[in-house]
Design a protein around this motif. Structure first.
Motif, PDB file in Angstrom:
ATOM      1  N   THR A 134       7.600  27.907  27.196  1.00 20.81           N
ATOM      2  CA  THR A 134       7.091  27.725  28.553  1.00 20.81           C
ATOM      3  C   THR A 134       8.237  27.583  29.545  1.00 20.81           C
ATOM      4  O   THR A 134       8.196  28.161  30.632  1.00 20.81           O
ATOM      5  N   LYS A 135       9.276  26.852  29.169  1.00 22.65           N
ATOM      6  CA  LYS A 135      10.453  26.732  30.041  1.00 22.65           C
ATOM      7  C   LYS A 135      11.084  28.098  30.278  1.00 22.65           C
ATOM      8  O   LYS A 135      11.530  28.397  31.389  1.00 22.65           O
ATOM      9  N   THR A 136      11.129  28.933  29.258  1.00 19.45           N
ATOM     10  CA  THR A 136      11.674  30.280  29.401  1.00 19.45           C
ATOM     11  C   THR A 136      10.821  31.107  30.358  1.00 19.45           C
ATOM     12  O   THR A 136      11.346  31.826  31.215  1.00 19.45           O
ATOM     13  N   LEU A 137       9.497  31.021  30.229  1.00 21.45           N
ATOM     14  CA  LEU A 137       8.597  31.749  31.128  1.00 21.45           C
ATOM     15  C   LEU A 137       8.797  31.311  32.577  1.00 21.45           C
ATOM     16  O   LEU A 137       8.770  32.136  33.491  1.00 21.45           O
ATOM     17  N   VAL A 138       9.009  30.027  32.777  1.00 14.82           N
ATOM     18  CA  VAL A 138       9.253  29.505  34.127  1.00 14.82           C
ATOM     19  C   VAL A 138      10.628  29.979  34.623  1.00 14.82           C
ATOM     20  O   VAL A 138      10.759  30.460  35.754  1.00 14.82           O
ATOM     21  N   ALA A 139      11.639  29.881  33.781  1.00 16.91           N
ATOM     22  CA  ALA A 139      13.006  30.257  34.174  1.00 16.91           C
ATOM     23  C   ALA A 139      13.111  31.736  34.534  1.00 16.91           C
ATOM     24  O   ALA A 139      13.878  32.108  35.422  1.00 16.91           O
ATOM     25  N   THR A 140      12.346  32.573  33.849  1.00 17.69           N
ATOM     26  CA  THR A 140      12.385  34.013  34.107  1.00 17.69           C
ATOM     27  C   THR A 140      11.415  34.436  35.207  1.00 17.69           C
ATOM     28  O   THR A 140      11.370  35.613  35.563  1.00 17.69           O
ATOM     29  N   GLY A 141      10.634  33.496  35.717  1.00 17.80           N
ATOM     30  CA  GLY A 141       9.700  33.814  36.795  1.00 17.80           C
ATOM     31  C   GLY A 141       8.371  34.372  36.343  1.00 17.80           C
ATOM     32  O   GLY A 141       7.547  34.754  37.165  1.00 17.80           O
ATOM     33  N   ARG A 142       8.148  34.440  35.041  1.00 17.96           N
ATOM     34  CA  ARG A 142       6.839  34.926  34.547  1.00 17.96           C
ATOM     35  C   ARG A 142       5.730  33.964  34.942  1.00 17.96           C
ATOM     36  O   ARG A 142       4.607  34.378  35.192  1.00 17.96           O
ATOM     37  N   ILE A 143       6.073  32.676  34.964  1.00 16.69           N
ATOM     38  CA  ILE A 143       5.165  31.664  35.517  1.00 16.69           C
ATOM     39  C   ILE A 143       5.854  31.108  36.755  1.00 16.69           C
ATOM     40  O   ILE A 143       6.968  30.579  36.668  1.00 16.69           O
ATOM     41  N   GLN A 144       5.203  31.270  37.893  1.00 21.26           N
ATOM     42  CA  GLN A 144       5.784  30.793  39.148  1.00 21.26           C
ATOM     43  C   GLN A 144       5.827  29.272  39.165  1.00 21.26           C
ATOM     44  O   GLN A 144       4.946  28.602  38.610  1.00 21.26           O
ATOM     45  N   SER A 145       6.851  28.715  39.816  1.00 18.27           N
ATOM     46  CA  SER A 145       6.986  27.265  39.923  1.00 18.27           C
ATOM     47  C   SER A 145       7.782  26.916  41.168  1.00 18.27           C
ATOM     48  O   SER A 145       8.393  27.793  41.787  1.00 18.27           O
ATOM     49  N   VAL A 146       7.768  25.646  41.519  1.00 14.47           N
ATOM     50  CA  VAL A 146       8.597  25.140  42.605  1.00 14.47           C
ATOM     51  C   VAL A 146       9.406  23.967  42.070  1.00 14.47           C
ATOM     52  O   VAL A 146       8.965  23.248  41.180  1.00 14.47           O
ATOM     53  N   LYS A 147      10.587  23.814  42.619  1.00 11.99           N
ATOM     54  CA  LYS A 147      11.440  22.693  42.230  1.00 11.99           C
ATOM     55  C   LYS A 147      11.072  21.500  43.108  1.00 11.99           C
ATOM     56  O   LYS A 147      11.004  21.609  44.323  1.00 11.99           O
ATOM     57  N   ALA A 174       5.514  20.738  30.843  1.00  9.38           N
ATOM     58  CA  ALA A 174       4.952  20.262  29.575  1.00  9.38           C
ATOM     59  C   ALA A 174       3.424  20.354  29.572  1.00  9.38           C
ATOM     60  O   ALA A 174       2.820  20.730  28.558  1.00  9.38           O
ATOM     61  N   GLU A 175       2.800  20.033  30.686  1.00  7.94           N
ATOM     62  CA  GLU A 175       1.341  20.131  30.768  1.00  7.94           C
ATOM     63  C   GLU A 175       0.882  21.579  30.654  1.00  7.94           C
ATOM     64  O   GLU A 175      -0.108  21.876  29.973  1.00  7.94           O
ATOM     65  N   VAL A 176       1.610  22.482  31.296  1.00  4.15           N
ATOM     66  CA  VAL A 176       1.259  23.902  31.212  1.00  4.15           C
ATOM     67  C   VAL A 176       1.441  24.407  29.785  1.00  4.15           C
ATOM     68  O   VAL A 176       0.609  25.161  29.281  1.00  4.15           O
ATOM     69  N   ALA A 177       2.500  23.979  29.116  1.00  2.00           N
ATOM     70  CA  ALA A 177       2.708  24.369  27.719  1.00  2.00           C
ATOM     71  C   ALA A 177       1.510  23.951  26.874  1.00  2.00           C
ATOM     72  O   ALA A 177       1.006  24.740  26.065  1.00  2.00           O
ATOM     73  N   GLU A 178       1.052  22.745  27.078  1.00  6.70           N
ATOM     74  CA  GLU A 178      -0.103  22.257  26.317  1.00  6.70           C
ATOM     75  C   GLU A 178      -1.365  23.049  26.656  1.00  6.70           C
ATOM     76  O   GLU A 178      -2.130  23.415  25.773  1.00  6.70           O
ATOM     77  N   MET A 179      -1.561  23.341  27.934  1.00  7.42           N
ATOM     78  CA  MET A 179      -2.738  24.105  28.359  1.00  7.42           C
ATOM     79  C   MET A 179      -2.774  25.486  27.714  1.00  7.42           C
ATOM     80  O   MET A 179      -3.833  25.967  27.313  1.00  7.42           O
ATOM     81  N   LEU A 180      -1.599  26.117  27.633  1.00  6.10           N
ATOM     82  CA  LEU A 180      -1.519  27.474  27.103  1.00  6.10           C
ATOM     83  C   LEU A 180      -1.407  27.520  25.582  1.00  6.10           C
ATOM     84  O   LEU A 180      -1.531  28.578  24.982  1.00  6.10           O
ATOM     85  N   GLY A 181      -1.144  26.366  24.968  1.00 10.70           N
ATOM     86  CA  GLY A 181      -0.953  26.337  23.526  1.00 10.70           C
ATOM     87  C   GLY A 181       0.402  26.881  23.123  1.00 10.70           C
ATOM     88  O   GLY A 181       0.572  27.371  22.007  1.00 10.70           O
ATOM     89  N   TYR A 182       1.376  26.822  24.033  1.00  8.59           N
ATOM     90  CA  TYR A 182       2.732  27.297  23.796  1.00  8.59           C
ATOM     91  C   TYR A 182       3.642  26.105  23.545  1.00  8.59           C
ATOM     92  O   TYR A 182       3.339  24.985  23.938  1.00  8.59           O
ATOM     93  N   GLY A 183       4.792  26.379  22.968  1.00  9.32           N
ATOM     94  CA  GLY A 183       5.811  25.352  22.836  1.00  9.32           C
ATOM     95  C   GLY A 183       6.494  25.125  24.174  1.00  9.32           C
ATOM     96  O   GLY A 183       6.451  25.979  25.074  1.00  9.32           O
TER      97      GLY A 183
END
Length: 60
Positions: free
Chosen positions: A23-36, A10-19
């Protein structure tokens, strides 16, 4: 003041100005790297920067 070491989706979505959904889709597809972390995803600031740099490179 404490400096955050990582961000929530949610914080990244706000930073990028995305919904949140986009942002969840970008994370799920690996476009934005994340850790669980437990039940949540966490994103390092440099991973946000990398996503932005990749988008700029794609546009060039």
């Amino acid at each position: 003041m404490i400096t955050r070491k990582w961000h929530t989706v949610a914080e990244v979505a706000e930073m990028l100005g995305y919904g949140l959904s986009k942002t969840k889709t970008l994370v799920a597809t690996g476009r934005i790297q994340s850790v669980k972390d437990g039940h949540n995803r966490r994103i390092l600031p440099e991973w946000v920067d990398q996503y932005i740099n990749d988008r700029v490179a794609e546009a060039a």
